[in-house]
Design a protein around this motif. Sequence first.
Motif, PDB file in Angstrom:
ATOM      1  N   PRO A  18       0.993  -1.237   0.056  1.00  0.00           N
ATOM      2  CA  PRO A  18       0.054   0.083   0.065  1.00  0.00           C
ATOM      3  C   PRO A  18       0.769   1.263   0.115  1.00  0.00           C
ATOM      4  O   PRO A  18       0.347   2.493  -0.057  1.00  0.00           O
ATOM      5  N   ASN A  19       2.236   1.157   0.339  1.00  0.00           N
ATOM      6  CA  ASN A  19       2.904   2.558   0.303  1.00  0.00           C
ATOM      7  C   ASN A  19       3.482   2.590  -1.150  1.00  0.00           C
ATOM      8  O   ASN A  19       4.456   3.616  -1.133  1.00  0.00           O
ATOM      9  N   ASP A  21       3.353   3.870  -4.985  1.00  0.00           N
ATOM     10  CA  ASP A  21       2.978   4.962  -5.744  1.00  0.00           C
ATOM     11  C   ASP A  21       2.212   4.180  -6.982  1.00  0.00           C
ATOM     12  O   ASP A  21       1.236   4.814  -7.433  1.00  0.00           O
ATOM     13  N   THR A  98      -1.590   4.140  -7.300  1.00  0.00           N
ATOM     14  CA  THR A  98      -2.307   3.822  -6.165  1.00  0.00           C
ATOM     15  C   THR A  98      -3.111   4.530  -5.354  1.00  0.00           C
ATOM     16  O   THR A  98      -2.958   5.855  -5.617  1.00  0.00           O
ATOM     17  N   ARG A 100      -3.488   5.563  -2.463  1.00  0.00           N
ATOM     18  CA  ARG A 100      -2.644   6.313  -1.623  1.00  0.00           C
ATOM     19  C   ARG A 100      -1.943   7.608  -2.354  1.00  0.00           C
ATOM     20  O   ARG A 100      -1.770   8.726  -1.641  1.00  0.00           O
ATOM     21  N   ASN A 101      -1.454   7.289  -3.730  1.00  0.00           N
ATOM     22  CA  ASN A 101      -0.745   8.395  -4.390  1.00  0.00           C
ATOM     23  C   ASN A 101      -1.770   9.357  -4.807  1.00  0.00           C
ATOM     24  O   ASN A 101      -1.446  10.513  -4.638  1.00  0.00           O
ATOM     25  N   ARG A 103      -4.600  10.064  -3.152  1.00  0.00           N
ATOM     26  CA  ARG A 103      -4.800  11.063  -1.940  1.00  0.00           C
ATOM     27  C   ARG A 103      -3.913  11.917  -1.789  1.00  0.00           C
ATOM     28  O   ARG A 103      -4.081  13.177  -1.314  1.00  0.00           O
ATOM     29  N   LYS A 104      -2.433  11.482  -1.745  1.00  0.00           N
ATOM     30  CA  LYS A 104      -1.420  12.476  -1.424  1.00  0.00           C
ATOM     31  C   LYS A 104      -1.417  13.605  -2.526  1.00  0.00           C
ATOM     32  O   LYS A 104      -1.070  14.822  -2.135  1.00  0.00           O
TER      33      LYS A 104
END
Length: 594
Positions: A18-19, A21, A98, A100-101, A103-104
Motif C-alpha cells: 500500500p505504500n 505509488d 495507487t 495512496r498516491n 490521496r497524497k
Amino acid sequence: MKDKKISSAFSTTDYVRPNQDWVCGHLCKGEACRIGPSPKGKCRATYECVPLLDLKPGETKGQYKCTRPASAGGKCDRGPMPDGTCCNAIPKCQPRRTLRNIRKRFVVFTVIASFIVLFIGLDRTTRDKFVNPAPISSPHASKHFSDLTKQITGDDSNCAGCHESARRNAGTWPAKIGEALSGGLAPFELFNRGPAEPSGMDNNCLACHAGKSFHQPNMPDEYACHTCHKEHAGSGFIAEVTNDYCLTCHSSEKLMQEAAKIAAHLDPHTFPSSPDSKGLNSSLGRPEDGYTQVIRDFHDGHPEFRVIREEIRDKNTLKFNHEVHMKTGGVQKLDGSALSCMDCHNSDAKGEYQLPITYDQHCSDCHALQFDPDTIGDATKPGLVLPHGDPFYVRSFLRSLNIQYETYAKTEEGITGRDELKAYVEEKRASIEEFYETGEELERAVFFSGKDKRLPNGEVAQFESCATCHEVSPPAKDNGTPVIAKVYAPNRWMEVGKFNHELHKNVLPEDKKHLNADRGEDAQCLACHEVLSSTETSDVNLPGIASCTTCHSPDGGIDHRCVRCHTYHNSPSGSLFGGIPHSAPDGKKQSSGE
C-alpha cells in the motif's frame, strides 16, 4: 502473541504494497506481473522467467531450462528458445496510481491552491492582476473613469465600475457563494457560446451609459451588454460590433416573427419613431411590423429603402423643379456661372445632415421679390423689394409704401433733401398706380401672381410673386391676410439610417465616372441622386440600395457592417441621444423597463 507466519505458497513478489505509488496495469484483470512498475511509474515487464543454462560435464553447448516459479504456474511446457530467450513474453501495461498516491496528490494540490486563493484574495493588487484576463479599453482605464466609479460606488478601482464583486472584501464571499448556489449549478453555461442573458453588471453599464436600453421594446430576448461589446480585448478603444451579433437575431425568421407579434400589442409611443411622430412625411413613421424583415447581410436580404419601396412622395408645399435649375445651360447665377448642387445643399460640420435651405441665403440672389415697375427684371438694380416671411408683415409693408420708399431713397439712393424725397416718393407712387389703381389690387398681385403672372380673376400681373413658389389661400377671415402654406422639409428621410456626405465626396463608382466630363463637382452628387430629370417637388430623389451595394459589399470592398448605418440601442421618443437616465447601483433612478 506470535507473528503470523507467511504461507510457503505465498510469493512476496506478488504482494501489492500500500505504500507504493504505482501498481501494474493488469491488476484489474487479476493478472499483475511479478516485477511491477518502477518507482516513476514505468512498466518493467519483459519475460516470465530468465532461462538457466544447464551445462553438464563434458558438454560444450548445454541446454536452457525454464525458471518460472510455482506461484506463476511452474515450468512451462514449451521451454526456452534455443538462444536462451524465454518463450513467454509479458505484454506491456500502463501502470496505475495507487489510492495512496492519489490521496497524497489531492492533499498537496488542495493545500497549495488554498494558499494561492488566500494570497490573491487578501491582497487586492495581486487579486486584480490575477483575475484580469487582458487589458481593458482606454476609456475604462482612464483616470476619468476611475473618478466616476468612485463617485458612484465609493471605490476607486476601475474593476469596481463594472464588476460588483470587486467592491466586496473576503468577508462577503460566503454570502455571495450561497447566493450563487441558490439558483442551482449550471455547468453547461460554461460552454454556452450563444448570447448571454442580462445580469447585474448591465446595471453598472447603464449607470454611465444612460438611456441605452438594449434594443427596441419588441425584442423577444434581452441580451447582456458584453454580448456585443467585448471588453478585455486590448488597451485601445473597445472593439466595434460586428455583423455576427446583429445577424444572430435578424437572420432568424423565428425571432423576427416573434418580434412582429410583440410589436402588434405594444403602444406605438414606446418606439422612438412611432406612427404619430411622422409629421407631414409618412416615411418617418415606424412600419406596421417594425423592422422585422429577415436579413442575412446588407447586400443579401436587406429590403429596399422604404422611401423607394413604398414610393413615398415629398409633401413639401414649396414648388421646385430640379430639372430647370440643374440642366446644362439652364439657370445661371448672377456672375454667369452655372448653378451647382453645392450652391444650395451644404452639409453640417460633421457631414451627417444637410443644412436647411433658406430664401435669404440660397434664393434671393436670383429670385428678388421685385414689384416696382421701374426695376422689374433688372437683377443688377432690384430697387425696393418685398420682404420675405410673415404675410402680415408683407401686407403692412405694402400699406406703408410712402415710408418704405422714403427710407430706401435715404439709405440706397443718397437723397436727403425734403423736396427731393417728396418728389422721389411721388414718382414711385405714380408709377405703381399706373398699373395698379388700388392698394387691394397691388396686394392681390403680390400674393397670388404665379409663374404665369396670372391672377385668379384672370388679370395679368407685372411680376412673379408669392404663388410662384408657395401655395397661397384667400384670407380665412375678414380683413385677414392670405394664408401661405408652411414649407416643410425633413432633416433626414431615412430616419433609422446614418449617412455622412463628407465621407462620400470625391468618390465615384466606375460606372459613374463619365459624369466627371461635364458636371465637375456635381458628379459626386449626381452619381447617386438622379435629379436631372426631376420636375416635381414631390420627387424624393434618394438613391436605391443597389447604388449603395455597388461599393458597400464584399465585391465593392467597402465596409458594409450594420453599425455603419444603424444605431441599434433603443432611444426614447423625443430624445436625441437617448437621455432617460437609468438606474445607478444605488437604485435611485430606474430605467424605462424595455
